[in-house]
Design an enzyme around this catalytic site. Structure first.
Site, PDB file in Angstrom:
ATOM      1  N   LYS A  83      10.346  10.421   3.091  1.00 34.73           N
ATOM      2  CA  LYS A  83      10.600   9.466   1.920  1.00 34.73           C
ATOM      3  C   LYS A  83      12.143   9.633   1.681  1.00 34.73           C
ATOM      4  CE  LYS A  83       8.245   6.856  -1.228  1.00 34.73           C
ATOM      5  NZ  LYS A  83       7.278   6.084  -1.142  1.00 34.73           N
ATOM      6  N   GLY A 185       3.802  -4.476 -12.167  1.00 35.95           N
ATOM      7  CA  GLY A 185       4.998  -4.659 -11.171  1.00 35.95           C
ATOM      8  C   GLY A 185       4.300  -5.404 -10.020  1.00 35.95           C
TER       9      GLY A 185
END
Length: 360
Positions: A83, A185
Site C-alpha cells: 500500500k 462515495g
C-alpha cells in the site's frame, strides 16, 4: 529527486520493506509499505490524504499494506500485499508533477510493488502515474485499463453480504432487510444500487452534502440520517461501513443494533479485541478484507489483460469464500476475522514455501 529511504527491517509490523519518498519541488511526501511478496509482487492502492502527522501516515500505510497481503491471499491472487500513502490534501497539492514524481519512485522498486486507486486517487491519476512506471493498474479504459475498481468492489461486498445473510437468516437475499450504509462515495453508491435492486430497505449517511443529494436524486426511497452515530443506533439488520477505517470501535459496537456487519471500508476493526466484542454481542462480522476484495480482483485482472466478465466471475466467488470462512469460524469456535486470518496465513505459507523449489 529528493530522499529515498528503504529498509528490510521487519520492525513491529513484520513488513518486508518500507520506503519513504520525497520530492521537494513537487511537494510529494509519500510512504510505500510492502508487507509480503510471498505470493508475488505486492499490490495495493495509493491513498492521498491530509494526515495529521507523518506518524499517522506511517501507521495507516503499515495497517493497510498488511491488510492487502491478507486480502490478496484470500482472493486467490498470486500477488503479495502493499500500500502507499501520499501525505497532503489532494485538493490543494495534487499535480501532474507530484503524481509523476511518485510514479518514478514506484518504478524504482523494479516491480516489487504495483499501485492502483484508493481514497483521494482516481483512474485519471493512475494514467498520469503510468507515464513514469509500468507497475500501475486501475487505468482508464482508453489506456487499456479496467477503469473504476469501485464497480467490482461493490459487487464483491454485495456477494459477501449475501453469504452473511444466508448464515444468519438462512437465505442469501437481502429482500426485506434494512441495511445501513455509512458512506456514499464511489463504492457506497454502487452498493446502494445492488441493495435496492435486491429489494432491501436502505438507510444511509455521508459527511458530503453532494453525496446526500446524489441519493435523493437517484434513489429517493433511501432514508437519510444525520450522521454515522444515528445510523449505528438505528433499527437496521445489516451495517455497512463504506468510508474510512476504524468504524467498529468501543463506542459504535455497544450501540450497534444490526445482526450483520459487512461493508467496503478497510481496517474496520479499530483495535484487536473488537472482533470478540462483536461475537459476544451476537453480531456476525464479515471480515472487510474478504468482502471488499472485488476491487483488487478487478485491478489485478488488468495485469494479465483486462476482461470484465472474467474479473466479475472471480469477484462473485467472494460469496463462496465468505461462506467458507463463516463455516470455519463456527467449526473452530473463533470469530470470523480470526478464521479469515488463519486461511490467509495458511495460503501465504503454503504457496510461499514453494519458492524453495529451485527452478534453475
Amino acid at each position: 529527486m529528493g530522499v529515498f529511504v528503504s529498509t528490510d527491517d521487519p520492525g513491529p509490523a513484520g513488513h518486508e520493506q518500507v520506503v519513504f519518498c520525497q520530492d521537494r519541488q513537487s511537494g510529494l511526501k509519500a510512504i510505500i509499505g510492502i508487507y509480503s511478496t510471498a505470493l508475488g509482487p505486492a499490490l495495493g492502492g495509493t491513498r492521498f490524504y491530509p494526515y495529521a502527522s507523518e506518524e499517522a501516515a506511517l501507521a495507516d500505510v503499515l495497517d493497510l499494506s498488511r491488510g492487502m497481503a491478507y486480502k490478496n491471499a484470500l482472493a486467490g491472487l498470486d500477488l503479495g500485499g502493499g500500500k502507499a500513502v501520499i501525505w497532503g490534501d489532494p485538493d490543494q497539492v495534487k499535480s501532474e508533477a507530484l503524481l509523476r514524481a511518485y510514479g518514478r519512485f514506484v518504478q524504482s522498486l523494479g516491480g516489487r510493488y504495483y499501485t492502483a486507486c484508493d481514497v483521494g486517487t482516481y483512474v485519471a491519476d493512475m494514467d498520469v502515474i503510468a507515464r513514469e512506471t509500468r507497475y500501475v493498474t486501475g487505468r482508464s479504459v482508453e489506456h487499456g485499463g479496467a477503469g473504476d475498481s469501485s464497480v467490482l468492489t461493490a459487487w464483491g461486498v454485495f456477494q459477501g453480504r449475501r453469504a452473511a445473510a444466508e448464515h444468519v437468516w438462512g437465505s442469501p437475499s437481502l429482500r426485506g432487510r434494512r441495511v445501513g450504509v455509512a458512506g456514499l462515495g464511489k463504492v457506497g453508491r454502487h452498493l446502494t444500487g445492488h441493495l435496492v435492486d435486491d429489494g432491501a430497505e436502505v438507510v444511509a449517511t455521508d459527511v458530503d452534502p453532494r453525496a446526500l443529494e446524489w441519493a435523493r436524486t437517484n434513489h429517493p426511497g433511501v432514508a437519510l440520517v444525520a450522521d454515522t452515530a444515528a445510523l449505528v443506533a438505528a433499527d437496521i439488520d445489516v451495517y455497512a461501513p463504506c468510508a474510512l477505517g476504524g468504524a467498529l470501535n468501543d463506542d459504535t459496537v455497544p450501540a450497534l443494533r444490526a445482526r450483520v456487519v459487512a461493508g467496503a471500508a478497510n481496517n474496520q476493526l479499530a483495535h484487536p479485541g473488537i472482533e470478540k466484542l462483536l461475537a459476544d454481542r451476537g453480531i456476525l462480522y464479515a471480515p472487510d478484507y474478504v468482502v471488499n476484495a472485488g476491487g483488487v480482483i478487478q485491478v489485478a485482472d488488468e495485469i494479465e489483460g483486462f476482461n470484465f466478465d472474467r474479473a466479475k466471475l472471480r469477484a462473485t466467488r467472494i460469496f463462496d469464500t465468505t461462506r467458507q470462512i463463516l463455516r470455519l469460524a463456527d467449526e473452530e469456535g473463533v470469530p470470523p476475522a480470526v478464521a479469515a486470518d488463519r486461511l490467509a496465513e495458511r495460503r501465504m505459507a503454503d504457496v510461499g514455501r514453494l519458492r524453495a523449489i529451485h527452478l534453475g
